[in-house]
Design an enzyme around this catalytic site. Structure first.
Site, PDB file in Angstrom:
ATOM      1  N   TRP A 108      58.962  24.752 -29.652  1.00  0.00           N
ATOM      2  CA  TRP A 108      58.218  23.493 -29.634  1.00  0.00           C
ATOM      3  C   TRP A 108      58.247  22.970 -28.207  1.00  0.00           C
ATOM      4  O   TRP A 108      59.311  22.893 -27.580  1.00  0.00           O
ATOM      5  CB  TRP A 108      58.901  22.516 -30.586  1.00  0.00           C
TER       6      TRP A 108
ATOM      7  N   ASP B  73      67.695  22.118 -34.842  1.00  0.00           N
ATOM      8  CA  ASP B  73      66.547  21.229 -35.010  1.00  0.00           C
ATOM      9  C   ASP B  73      65.986  21.497 -36.404  1.00  0.00           C
ATOM     10  O   ASP B  73      65.432  22.563 -36.669  1.00  0.00           O
ATOM     11  CB  ASP B  73      65.501  21.511 -33.937  1.00  0.00           C
TER      12      ASP B  73
ATOM     13  N   LYS C 161      57.739  15.344 -41.733  1.00  0.00           N
ATOM     14  CA  LYS C 161      56.998  16.332 -42.502  1.00  0.00           C
ATOM     15  C   LYS C 161      57.348  16.281 -43.990  1.00  0.00           C
ATOM     16  O   LYS C 161      56.456  16.258 -44.845  1.00  0.00           O
ATOM     17  CB  LYS C 161      57.283  17.744 -41.963  1.00  0.00           C
TER      18      LYS C 161
END
Length: 408
Positions: A133, A215, A251
Site C-alpha cells: 500500500w 497491518d 472496510k
C-alpha cells in the site's frame, strides 16, 4: 513576496486523481476499478444494515453527549477490537499483556505505532513488501524512520508470492528492524502467505530479532471469517512475539469516513503496560489530542452486542461472497475470450484487490479508450465489478492485452 511562494505543487495521489477523472468522464460505460471501497452489484456504496441499526440506537440515546473521549479512546471499543483480533480465549488478553488504543482508522494506528517505535524505542529501519500500500512508506518516513527498505513479495512470472525472495530479504535485515506485514488480503496483490509460510516468516523474525508490525485492514472482509483472517497475528502472539497491529474498521464496517481504528500492543508481560500507555498518550496528545466518538460508538454497540454482532457477521459474509463471485465471473469471461496469458491468479487471490499483471501500456489503453479506471500497476478493486459491467471489462482487457506489444 509571499512566504508560501516557494512551495512546490506536490504530486497527485494516484487513486484520488483516478476517482476525479472517472467522475468527470461522460462515457456512460465508464468503470471505476480504482476506489478502495465496497460497492453493491449496482455499483453503489453500501451502509451495512447493522450499522444503520446502531446509528439509530445512538441517535435515540438521550444520555449521550459530545464530551471529549479519553486520549486513548473508549475502553469498551479498544477491548472489543483487541479481542476481535486476538480471539476470545487469547492468553495475551487474559494475562493483561495486550491492550488497545483507539486511533484514526488504520492509517492513524500505523502512524501512532510508527511514532512510538521511532521516538520512544529509537527504531530507525523499517521494511515493507514490494509492492505494498503506497501510504506505508509515507507514514513511517514522516514519523521519523530514516531507513526505509523493501522485501520481495510479488513474483510477476508466477503471478504469486515470491516467498524465497521474501525470506532471503528478511534474513538480511538488521536486528531490531521493524517489519510491516499485511495480516490478510495483501494490498495490492491479494496474495497471502500460507499458514506454513507464516510459520517460516515467524522463524526468521525470531532468529533475526525483527519486530513485527501487522497491518490488519480487512479482518472478516477478506474471507468472511474474522478468525481465519486473524491467523497470522494470533500465531505470532502465541509464539511469544511482542508486536503492534494496526486495525481498521473502514472496510469491514463500511465506516470509511468515521476514521475508527485500533492499535493493538502486545508485550512480554503486563509490567510495561503503564509506561507504554503513558508515552502513547503523550504522542497522541501532541498530534490530535483525542479520537472522535461516533464511529467508535457504532463499533462498540455492534461488537459488544451478541445479536448485532451476528448480523455484522452476515454483512461481512455478504461483502466477501460478492467479491469472490466477481473474481470468478471475470476469470470465466477472460477464459471464454481466450485472452492471452494466464488468469488463474484472479480467483486465487483474496480480498478487495486483484493484481492483474497488466502493464502500464495496457492500463493506458483501458483508461483512455474504454474509460476503465485502474492503477498503473494493474491493481483493480474487485468491488468495482458488477454483473452488468464484467463482460465489458473483460472484453476491454482482452483488447488491451491482444493489442499491446508486451504480453503479460
Amino acid at each position: 513576496m509571499s512566504i508560501f511562494s516557494g512551495v512546490e505543487v506536490g504530486p497527485p495521489v494516484e487513486v484520488f486523481a483516478l476517482n476525479q477523472a472517472c467522475l468527470k468522464d461522460p462515457n456512460p460505460n465508464k468503470v471505476n476499478l480504482g476506489v478502495g471501497a465496497y460497492r453493491t452489484n449496482e455499483g453503489k456504496p453500501w451502509i451495512l444494515p447493522v450499522v444503520k441499526k446502531a446509528e439509530a440506537a445512538i441517535v435515540a440515546d438521550g444520555s449521550l453527549n459530545h464530551e471529549y473521549l479519553p486520549v486513548l479512546g473508549m475502553e469498551n471499543v479498544t477491548n472489543a477490537a483487541t479481542t476481535l483480533l486476538l480471539g476470545d480465549d487469547s492468553e495475551a488478553i487474559k494475562s493483561k499483556r495486550a491492550f488497545g488504543v483507539q486511533c484514526l482508522s488504520g492509517t492513524g494506528a500505523l502512524r501512532v505505532g510508527a511514532e512510538f517505535l521511532c521516538r520512544i524505542l529509537k527504531r530507525t529501519t523499517f521494511y515493507y513488501s514490494s509492492p505494498t500500500w503506497e501510504n506505508h512508506h509515507k507514514v513511517f518516513v514522516y514519523a521519523g524512520f530514516a531507513e526505509p527498505r523493501t522485501y520481495r513479495y510479488w513474483h510477476q512470472d508466477r503471478r504469486g508470492i515470491d516467498f524465497e525472495g521474501m525470506i532471503e530479504d528478511l534474513k538480511g535485515a538488521p536486528e531490531g528492524a521493524v517489519i510491516i506485514l499485511h495480516a490478510c488480503a495483501h494490498n495490492p496483490t491479494g496474495v497471502d502467505p500460507t499458514q506454513d509460510q507464516w510459520k517460516q516468516i515467524a522463524d526468521v523474525c525470531e532468529e533475526k530479532k525483527l519486530f513485527p508490525f501487522f497491518d490488519s485492514a480487512y479482518q472478516g472482509f477478506a474471507s468472511g471469517d474474522p478468525n481465519k483472517d486473524a491467523f497470522a497475528v494470533r500465531y505470532f502472539v502465541e509464539r511469544g512475539f511482542e508486536l503492534l497491529c494496526a486495525q481498521s474498521f473502514a472496510k469491514n464496517f463500511g465506516l470509511y469516513n468515521e476514521r475508527i481504528g485500533n492499535l493493538t500492543i502486545v508485550q512480554k508481560d503486563e509490567s510495561t503496560k503503564a509506561a507504554v500507555a503513558s508515552q502513547i498518550t503523550l504522542l497522541i496528545r501532541g498530534m490530535y489530542s483525542n479520537p472522535p466518538a461516533f464511529g467508535s460508538r457504532i463499533v462498540n454497540l455492534v461488537l459488544n452486542d451478541a445479536t448485532l454482532r451476528a448480523e455484522w457477521m452476515e454483512c461481512i459474509q455478504t461483502m466477501s461472497s460478492r467479491i469472490i463471485t466477481m473474481r470468478k465471473a471475470l476469470y470465466d469471461e477472460l477464459v471464454a475470450l481466450k485472452t492471452p496469458g494466464t488468469w488463474e491468479h484472479i480467483t486465487q487471490q483474496i480480498g478487495m484487490f486483484s493484481y492483474t499483471g497488466l502493464n502500464e501500456k495496457q492500463v493506458d489503453i483501458l483508461i483512455k479508450e474504454f474509460s476503465i479506471y485502474l492503477l498503473k500497476t494493474g491493481r483493480i478493486s474487485m468491488c468495482g465489478l458488477t454483473e452488468n459491467n464484467v463482460k465489458y471489462v473483460a472484453k476491454a482487457i482482452h483488447e488491451a492485452v491482444t493489442r499491446a506489444s508486451s504480453k503479460i
